[in-house]
Structures are given as structure tokens and as C-alpha cells.
Design a protein around this motif. Structure first.
Motif, PDB file in Angstrom:
ATOM      1  N   LYS A  96       0.785  -1.277  -0.076  1.00 44.47           N
ATOM      2  CA  LYS A  96      -0.011   0.108  -0.079  1.00 44.47           C
ATOM      3  C   LYS A  96       0.780   1.168  -0.056  1.00 44.47           C
ATOM      4  O   LYS A  96       1.904   1.051   0.442  1.00 44.47           O
ATOM      5  CB  LYS A  96      -0.992   0.152   1.326  1.00 44.47           C
ATOM      6  CG  LYS A  96      -1.868  -1.193   1.348  1.00 44.47           C
ATOM      7  CD  LYS A  96      -2.568  -1.100   2.937  1.00 44.47           C
ATOM      8  CE  LYS A  96      -3.508  -2.164   3.143  1.00 44.47           C
ATOM      9  NZ  LYS A  96      -4.209  -1.889   4.492  1.00 44.47           N
ATOM     10  N   GLU A 136       2.250  -5.092   3.885  1.00 46.34           N
ATOM     11  CA  GLU A 136       1.642  -5.855   5.092  1.00 46.34           C
ATOM     12  C   GLU A 136       1.382  -7.245   4.716  1.00 46.34           C
ATOM     13  O   GLU A 136       1.211  -7.634   3.545  1.00 46.34           O
ATOM     14  CB  GLU A 136       0.254  -5.136   5.341  1.00 46.34           C
ATOM     15  CG  GLU A 136       0.231  -3.626   5.547  1.00 46.34           C
ATOM     16  CD  GLU A 136      -1.139  -3.287   5.734  1.00 46.34           C
ATOM     17  OE1 GLU A 136      -1.151  -1.965   5.844  1.00 46.34           O
ATOM     18  OE2 GLU A 136      -2.059  -3.842   5.876  1.00 46.34           O
ATOM     19  N   PHE A 193      -0.833 -10.582   4.507  1.00 49.52           N
ATOM     20  CA  PHE A 193      -2.216 -10.674   3.862  1.00 49.52           C
ATOM     21  C   PHE A 193      -3.122 -11.275   5.193  1.00 49.52           C
ATOM     22  O   PHE A 193      -2.625 -12.158   5.845  1.00 49.52           O
ATOM     23  CB  PHE A 193      -2.504 -11.502   2.537  1.00 49.52           C
ATOM     24  CG  PHE A 193      -3.931 -11.512   2.293  1.00 49.52           C
ATOM     25  CD1 PHE A 193      -4.447 -10.456   1.527  1.00 49.52           C
ATOM     26  CD2 PHE A 193      -4.693 -12.789   2.581  1.00 49.52           C
ATOM     27  CE1 PHE A 193      -5.907 -10.752   1.080  1.00 49.52           C
ATOM     28  CE2 PHE A 193      -6.098 -12.765   2.392  1.00 49.52           C
ATOM     29  CZ  PHE A 193      -6.456 -11.783   1.523  1.00 49.52           C
TER      30      PHE A 193
HETATM   31  P1  AMP Z   1      -7.565  -0.034   3.597  1.00 47.25           P
HETATM   32  O1  AMP Z   1      -7.197   0.711   2.501  1.00 47.25           O
HETATM   33  O2  AMP Z   1      -6.323  -0.193   4.306  1.00 47.25           O
HETATM   34  O3  AMP Z   1      -8.875   0.014   4.402  1.00 47.25           O
HETATM   35  O4  AMP Z   1      -7.896  -1.508   2.812  1.00 47.25           O
HETATM   36  C1  AMP Z   1      -9.242  -1.610   1.985  1.00 47.25           C
HETATM   37  C2  AMP Z   1      -9.485  -2.952   2.156  1.00 47.25           C
HETATM   38  O5  AMP Z   1      -8.604  -3.976   1.444  1.00 47.25           O
HETATM   39  C3  AMP Z   1      -9.800  -3.540   3.662  1.00 47.25           C
HETATM   40  O6  AMP Z   1     -10.993  -3.146   3.926  1.00 47.25           O
HETATM   41  C4  AMP Z   1      -9.671  -4.830   3.282  1.00 47.25           C
HETATM   42  O7  AMP Z   1     -10.816  -5.539   2.646  1.00 47.25           O
HETATM   43  C5  AMP Z   1      -8.626  -5.156   2.390  1.00 47.25           C
HETATM   44  N1  AMP Z   1      -7.117  -5.320   3.059  1.00 47.25           N
HETATM   45  C6  AMP Z   1      -6.274  -4.283   3.320  1.00 47.25           C
HETATM   46  N2  AMP Z   1      -5.334  -4.629   4.178  1.00 47.25           N
HETATM   47  C7  AMP Z   1      -5.544  -5.908   4.117  1.00 47.25           C
HETATM   48  C8  AMP Z   1      -4.634  -6.886   4.650  1.00 47.25           C
HETATM   49  N3  AMP Z   1      -3.539  -6.925   5.285  1.00 47.25           N
HETATM   50  N4  AMP Z   1      -4.958  -8.199   4.294  1.00 47.25           N
HETATM   51  C9  AMP Z   1      -6.058  -8.459   3.903  1.00 47.25           C
HETATM   52  N5  AMP Z   1      -6.909  -7.697   3.293  1.00 47.25           N
HETATM   53  C10 AMP Z   1      -6.582  -6.296   3.400  1.00 47.25           C
END
Ligand code: AMP
Length: 369
Positions: free
Chosen positions: A152, A191, A193
Motif C-alpha cells: 500500500k 503488510e 495478508f
Molecule cells: P484499507 O485501505 O487499508 O482500508 O484497505 C481496503 C480493504 O482492503 C480493506 O477493507 C480490506 O478488505 C483489504 N485489506 C487491506 N489490508 C489488508 C490486509 N493486510 N490483509 C487482507 N486484506 C486487506
């Protein structure tokens, strides 16, 4: 300022400044108006959802220092409804009038590395992570964290933007390029998973005096990386719900938040709760509280930043909140006929794919208490 009775609350009649003009600001301004406050919205266009319902607006970019100074002079307290208000903007206002939550809190929440590091420092678990500043560093981080993993951007990622899934066959150079991470995003974060069973969030309100009130943990379901539905309460065991609330309150206290903190978490099959990210503002997953809560998250924000006692965070009934995204807004005629549905439209004139146009909260059976 204390009045003659030594009361430090910012009383109804005062003006709340809101940075950002979206739907979260609109619903904050409506809640503030119910308590007799005026809202002055700082945003870019008079057509934005919050500007439509504000008592006053300043239409200017966030780096217009003259406009910021004039805005600060006309308000009694400021808050924000948009994650990426520049820290320099917040600090400029904070030099003249209180800003809640503080620029220091925002600086942590705007940066995925800082927020996860902070959580770990106070003993709260997250997915394993590494900072990465180049394709070579990504390759080294993949070797440490393993696959599957997720790359990310450290800053400015939302709704899945700036995210790249990494598996065994992924070319680090390609993934690095695809993520868009670079100096403008303060680099990237890799990160591990998380094979989660569900995603939940808890919203906590906190006053300057240290009073906290947490809403019930809710489940968030996404479609195309965008929040689609919130299930109230989350279908998790009581012990998991208690752990999630405890984590959210500890983060809110640890960060010294005055206002709201929304904490997004993953729940694994083993019942482990891992923090994904925090947002020091009202949150999409708290919309339900307007219609199914005894106090809405928006009213709670107004109470917290104005130094009033917090309201009762419990709910009147269970609920399911559905975002009306893009063309889904066309269903409003059906929703408005449904006595158990509460329709909220944000006044956005242009319907675009992926754009949150409104939401509907479907109420479950009322509690007797
Ligand atoms: P975020 O922008 O960090 O909120 O990520 C958006 C979406 O991606 C989250 O709501 C999860 O569904 C998925 N996601 C983010 N980080 C992870 C992770 N480390 N492992 C699995 N799914 C993730």
C-alpha cells in the motif's frame, strides 16, 4: 473560554468550523444545528454536500492562508470531515482556535506506517508490516513478510486505491510501479495478508476531560473495495466485541483524541482482532447511529469538541446501513415507501460510478429498553 460560572463548554449558539464539504460534514452540520450551533464549512465549492446545509462557507483551497486566517477568526472550534486535510492547514488554524481532533492525531492517522507503529507500541496487534522505499526494499520486505501480502502507499490510499496484492510470482519492480508509491506518498508499506473472517469497526467519542463512549462493533461489507453495507451489531461473540471496543478505546486514549476515532479491524477465524486503520472523524460505518442510535456519531462529535457531556452510545434497535453508490441512488423512490427504511441523500448533483450518493438505514425490531 470559561464563562462567569467557570464553565469551559462551547455553548450552543457558537460556530463550529468544518474542514471539508462532503457528506460526513453535511451530517455533522445537521446534528450541530439540532443542538443550536452554526457551522461554517471550509471547502472548494458551494455545491458540496456540507456547504448546502451550512450557515456560512469559505470556498478556497486548503493552502490559502488568508482564507484560513479569516475562517479561524469566525469560528469557536474547528473539526474536519476529510482524512487528508494538510497538516499545515490544521496547524495554521490551531494557532488561532482549537482544532479537534488535533493536528498531531491527524498526522498519525494520515500515515499507515505511523498508525500501525503506534498501535503496536501500545500493545495492539496489526498485520505484520515493513516500510518500503524502493523496488529493492520491496523485494527484501517480501522475503521477510512472505506471501500473500499487500503493498500500500503510506499516504493517500483509500477505497483500495494504491494497493497491490503480492503473491509468489509477483515481480517486485512491477508491483512497486503499479502501487504508485514514491516520495509523494512517503513511500510504501508491505503488510502480511490477513485471512480475515470479517471486517468490523468501532467508533469512540472522547472529550477533553477524558470521558469516552464507544459505539457497538459493526460489520462492514465491501464491494469493489468500497464500503457497501454495515451490519449492526457485528455478528461476533461478546468476548470478541469486548476486545474490539477495548482496542478502540485504548487507541483513542493513547492518541489523546478529542472528538471521534473510528477504528477499522479484521477478525480472524480464531477470533483474533487486528487493527487495520484509524480515522479521527465521523465514519461511514457510523451512519446507522442517526436512525438506530440513542445518540448519533455526529451529535457525539459535536458534544465532544464543544466540551458537552457525551450522549448514550447504545442503540434503539439493530440495523443494516446500505450505501447508495452510483446508480443505486435511483432506488430512492422504493426506499422512501418503506416504513422501516430511513433514506439519506447527500444532494450530489452528478451521479458517478463508485460515488456515494446517499445511504439507507433499515431498522430492525425496536428494543423495549
Ligand atoms: P484499507 O485501505 O487499508 O482500508 O484497505 C481496503 C480493504 O482492503 C480493506 O477493507 C480490506 O478488505 C483489504 N485489506 C487491506 N489490508 C489488508 C490486509 N493486510 N490483509 C487482507 N486484506 C486487506
Amino acid at each position: 473560554m470559561p464563562d462567569n460560572d467557570g464553565n469551559t463548554a462551547i455553548a450552543p449558539g457558537a460556530t463550529i468550523g468544518i474542514l471539508g464539504g462532503g457528506q460526513l460534514g453535511r451530517m455533522t452540520a445537521l446534528a450541530a444545528a439540532n443542538l443550536g450551533y452554526r457551522c461554517h464549512v471550509f471547502c472548494q465549492s458551494a455545491d458540496e454536500p456540507a456547504a448546502q446545509v451550512a450557515a456560512a462557507t469559505t470556498l478556497a483551497p486548503f493552502d490559502d492562508t488568508d482564507a484560513l486566517d479569516a475562517f479561524a477568526a469566525r469560528i469557536d472550534v474547528a473539526t474536519l470531515e476529510f482524512e487528508n486535510v494538510p497538516i499545515a492547514t490544521l496547524e495554521r488554524i490551531a494557532a488561532r482556535t482549537p482544532v479537534h481532533p488535533s493536528p498531531a492525531v491527524q498526522a498519525v492517522a494520515q500515515n499507515r506506517l505511523r498508525e500501525k507503529t503506534f498501535a503496536n507500541e501500545i500493545g495492539i496487534a496489526t498485520a505484520p508490516f515493513r516500510a518500503v522505499g524502493s523496488a529493492d526494499e520491496l523485494a527484501a520486505a517480501i522475503a521477510e513478510i512472505g506471501t500473500p501480502s499487500v503493498l500500500k502507499t503510506v499516504r493517500f490510499g483509500y477505497d483500495g486505491k494504491g494497493q497491490v496484492g503480492i503473491d509468489e510470482g509477483t515481480d517486485p519492480a512491477q508491483a512497486w510501479a503499479d502501487s504508485g508509491a514514491g516520495p509523494d506518498t512517503d513511500g510504501g508499506i508491505l503488510e502480511g495478508f490477513v485471512d480475515f473472517e470479517l471486517e468490523i469497526s468501532v467508533i469512540v467519542a472522547r472529550t477533553e476531560a477524558g470521558e469516552t463512549a464507544a459505539f457497538v462493533p459493526v460489520e462492514n461489507r465491501h464491494r469493489n473495495h468500497i464500503m457497501d453495507e454495515t451490519i449492526v451489531p457485528a455478528p461476533i461473540p461478546d468476548a470478541t466485541a469486548d476486545a474490539a471496543r477495548d482496542i478502540a478505546v485504548r487507541l483513542c486514549e493513547g492518541l489523546d483524541v478529542v472528538g471521534l476515532l473510528a477504528v477499522e479491524m479484521f477478525v480472524t477465524a480464531e477470533g483474533e482482532v487486528l487493527v487495520n486503520e484509524v480515522a479521527p472523524r465521523p465514519h461511514n460505518s457510523g451512519h446507522w447511529s442517526i436512525d438506530a442510535g440513542r445518540t448519533s456519531q455526529y451529535e457525539q462529535l459535536v458534544r465532544a469538541i464543544c466540551g458537552l457531556p457525551l450522549g448514550d452510545p447504545t442503540r434503539r434497535c439493530d440495523a443494516v446501513m446500505k450505501n447508495l453508490i452510483g446508480d443505486e441512488v435511483e432506488t430512492w423512490r422504493d426506499e422512501i415507501d418503506d416504513p422501516r427504511a430511513r433514506l439519506h441523500l447527500y444532494g450530489k448533483t452528478e451521479t458517478r460510478a463508485g460515488r456515494k450518493m446517499g445511504h439507507v438505514t433499515r431498522l430492525g425490531a425496536a428494543f423495549s429498553g
